[in-house]
Design an enzyme around this catalytic site. Structure first.
Site, PDB file in Angstrom:
ATOM      1  N   HIS A  86       0.748  -0.963  -0.102  1.00 13.36           N
ATOM      2  CA  HIS A  86       0.351   0.766  -0.084  1.00 13.36           C
ATOM      3  C   HIS A  86       1.193   1.310  -0.295  1.00 13.36           C
ATOM      4  O   HIS A  86       2.059   1.300   1.039  1.00 13.36           O
ATOM      5  CB  HIS A  86      -0.824  -0.145   0.943  1.00 13.36           C
ATOM      6  CG  HIS A  86      -2.451  -0.350   1.017  1.00 13.36           C
ATOM      7  ND1 HIS A  86      -2.473  -1.938   1.979  1.00 13.36           N
ATOM      8  CD2 HIS A  86      -2.814  -1.636  -0.061  1.00 13.36           C
ATOM      9  CE1 HIS A  86      -3.235  -2.454   1.755  1.00 13.36           C
ATOM     10  NE2 HIS A  86      -3.443  -2.144   0.850  1.00 13.36           N
ATOM     11  N   GLU A  89       2.206   3.562   3.036  1.00 15.55           N
ATOM     12  CA  GLU A  89       2.881   2.304   4.246  1.00 15.55           C
ATOM     13  C   GLU A  89       3.739   2.044   4.342  1.00 15.55           C
ATOM     14  O   GLU A  89       4.057   1.823   4.100  1.00 15.55           O
ATOM     15  CB  GLU A  89       1.945   1.579   4.317  1.00 15.55           C
ATOM     16  CG  GLU A  89      -0.005   1.533   4.243  1.00 15.55           C
ATOM     17  CD  GLU A  89      -0.241   0.012   3.799  1.00 15.55           C
ATOM     18  OE1 GLU A  89       0.147  -0.738   4.396  1.00 15.55           O
ATOM     19  OE2 GLU A  89      -1.495  -0.043   4.691  1.00 15.55           O
ATOM     20  N   HIS A 225       3.072  -3.876   6.849  1.00 13.51           N
ATOM     21  CA  HIS A 225       1.505  -3.320   6.403  1.00 13.51           C
ATOM     22  C   HIS A 225       1.729  -1.398   7.636  1.00 13.51           C
ATOM     23  O   HIS A 225       2.641  -2.172   8.334  1.00 13.51           O
ATOM     24  CB  HIS A 225       0.670  -3.506   5.959  1.00 13.51           C
ATOM     25  CG  HIS A 225       0.063  -4.507   5.189  1.00 13.51           C
ATOM     26  ND1 HIS A 225      -0.473  -4.130   4.035  1.00 13.51           N
ATOM     27  CD2 HIS A 225       0.648  -5.666   4.431  1.00 13.51           C
ATOM     28  CE1 HIS A 225       0.005  -5.094   2.863  1.00 13.51           C
ATOM     29  NE2 HIS A 225      -0.083  -5.967   2.932  1.00 13.51           N
ATOM     30  N   GLU A 298       1.488  -4.893  11.207  1.00 15.79           N
ATOM     31  CA  GLU A 298       0.848  -3.704  10.827  1.00 15.79           C
ATOM     32  C   GLU A 298       1.533  -2.603  11.678  1.00 15.79           C
ATOM     33  O   GLU A 298       1.526  -2.770  13.295  1.00 15.79           O
ATOM     34  CB  GLU A 298      -0.720  -3.645  11.356  1.00 15.79           C
ATOM     35  CG  GLU A 298      -1.967  -4.030  10.194  1.00 15.79           C
ATOM     36  CD  GLU A 298      -2.117  -3.530   9.205  1.00 15.79           C
ATOM     37  OE1 GLU A 298      -1.579  -2.326   9.105  1.00 15.79           O
ATOM     38  OE2 GLU A 298      -2.665  -3.716   7.782  1.00 15.79           O
TER      39      GLU A 298
END
Length: 522
Positions: A86, A89, A225, A298
């Site tokens: 992404h 990110e 991410h 994350e």
């Protein structure tokens, strides 16, 4: 101009994009490339750089392989790490670079970390993709400001909108479950079709390239991410902890590994769908299609953390990522399941692991040959002839898995069907150890069966000599389908390379024969 490394053509940056003032410590695409090329020059014995494909706008998607004997495809457990799927990110690319720097700079070093890294690099093949979405990443910082961009930069046919969410573009459960959007302007737009983005195809093609001799070499995959400080595991498409396309042992392993990594980095461990439903994601696809234990980290607590957080955030994750690489030889060990899964051979038949049907070209069965498949239940007045499910997960090795119009429609007919495993090296035994073949099996027939109908497990040695080690024969009785467990001592073949061959025969006139095998291990 950036100097070429290991035969790779030099590149220049495609745009003069820079991070906003104050965040210059983040890497642009050109700065990332310069850094990994410099590392390849400094560590030629353990680093090999390659482009695994191009983005929509033609940028190379760079990967580093880190291993001793790096130019040789060794028989070692493999690990894949990817960042910047992404665009916004950016900490994910920094994490990939920090792991790369740790592996290269600490290799051969002293102290606990140096010894740990050296052991990992000497026994693993680690593949790091630094920026899987370089177009989106560069666009997000174009003009020296953040654009909050997530997707790639690919136009959508029939729309003025730009970009597809690469992590909703994989073909497993693509478009299902409310886990993505069909609206081109949406942040999680899944694309007009699965695999419509070149970036998803590049990642797919690399993963599939690691299937060698019918066996996937990747054992663990980490996708980086942001945000939320979470360690996630599949599935994202369903809130069920144990859907049919996951085995209980795999689920236990995900929980054990995820919990261990979260204990190391201080994150929260949970199933992906506990965050929100996703579909068409890389993590779900890599696990379901290839049975690679895949996790998502994350990172950070903010969308655009200040560059002063790069060091602390990446440092807190190094131990967890090293742990993941260490588990790659036997992920099941984390859940205490190594005895069942981490011997010379283990196959739950959920994905292809090198079995060959009719390996000698001598099978005579006219229907109902072995298939790795999800069996459909068949039954007649006497009872079940084919179980409706394997013993774990969704697939087993089954003769004629379809039900059709009745139990005799797709049963084994006309002779023998065989399926042979890949060659298996059985180590020399020490002390009182043994080699034990264990598998679940089902063999069913009707009253027209004779002893010529049979189900067998056979050991085939390197010279082609066969030895039947398990045999069930037919008889003029109704044998209904049940999953049973067989255990066979293979210690006589210690120190040899053998294959396991499954054989099923329908030789009785008019007899109904079905067989199945699941969860086979040595």
């Amino acid at each position: 101009m950036i100097a070429a490394v290991a035969g790779i053509a030099p590149q220049t940056a495609r745009a003069a994009s820079e991070f906003p003032a104050g965040d210059e410590a983040y890497h642009t695409y050109a700065e990332m490339l310069a850094e990994i090329q410099a590392a390849a020059v400094d560590h030629p014995g353990i680093v090999q750089l390659s482009s695994i494909g191009r983005s929509h706008l033609g940028r190379e998607i760079w990967m580093a392989k880190v291993s001793d004997n790096v130019t040789v495809d060794e028989d070692e457990p493999e690990v894949m790490v990817d960042g910047l799927v992404h665009a916004r990110e950016h900490m994910s690319a920094e994490m990939a670079l920090a792991l790369f720097a740790t592996l290269t700079d600490q290799y051969g070093g002293g102290g606990a970390l140096g010894r740990r890294v050296t052991s990992i690099v000497d026994s693993r093949e680690i593949f790091i993709v630094f920026m899987a979405n370089p177009d989106g990443g560069q666009y997000d910082i174009s003009g020296g400001q953040y654009r909050y961009w997530r997707k790639n930069r690919q136009p959508t046919p029939g729309s003025s909108s730009i970009g597809t969410d690469i992590n909703r573009n994989f073909d497993y459960r693509w478009g299902c479950c409310g886990g993505s959007s069909a609206t081109p302007s949406a942040w999680n737009y899944r694309g007009p079709a699965a695999w419509s983005t070149p970036e998803a195809r590049v990642l797919r093609d690399f993963v599939e390239s690691r299937v060698v001799g019918g066996v996937q070499q990747l054992r663990v995959a980490i996708s980086l991410h942001t945000q939320g400080r979470l360690v996630l595991w599949p599935y994202g498409w369903t809130t069920s902890d144990l859907p049919l396309d996951m085995t209980a042992d795999d689920q236990a392993t995900f929980v054990a590994m995820g919990t261990a990594m979260a204990a190391s980095n201080g994150y929260t461990a949970q199933q992906t769908s506990d965050l929100y439903i996703t579909s068409g994601s890389k993590g779900d696809w890599v696990y379901e299609r290839h049975r690679v234990f895949t996790f998502t980290f994350e990172l950070t607590l903010g969308r655009y953390p200040d560059d002063s957080e790069i060091g602390p955030e990446t440092s807190r994750n190094i131990d967890a990522l090293l742990y993941a690489t260490e588990q790659a030889d036997c992920p099941y060990r984390a859940a205490g399941l190594e005895e069942r899964h981490c011997g010379p051979f283990s196959d739950d038949f959920e994905t292809g692991r090198g079995w060959v049907v009719n390996p000698d070209g001598t099978d005579t069965a006219t229907s109902g040959r072995w298939e790795r498949s999800d069996p459909e239940r068949t039954a007649d007045v006497a009872g079940t002839r084919q179980p409706g499910n394997p013993t774990s997960g969704r697939r087993g090795m089954i003769t004629g898995p379809l039900a059709g119009g009745g139990p005799a429609r797709y049963d084994l007919d006309g002779g023998t069907t065989t399926a042979r495993s890949r060659p298996i090296r059985l180590p020399v035994l020490v002390g009182g150890a043994t080699h034990e073949l264990r598998f679940r099996w089902s063999f069913a027939h009707n009253t027209k069966s004779t002893p010529d109908d049979r189900f067998a497990a056979v050991v085939v040695n390197a010279g082609g000599t066969t030895t039947t080690v398990f045999l069930m024969q037919g008889s003029a009785t109704d044998r209904l389908a049940f999953w049973r467990t067989a255990t066979v001592d293979l210690s006589a073949w210690a120190g040899q390379t053998v294959s396991i061959q499954l054989e099923a025969t329908d030789a009785g006139p008019g007899s109904l024969v079905e067989a199945g095998v699941d969860d086979l291990s040595i």
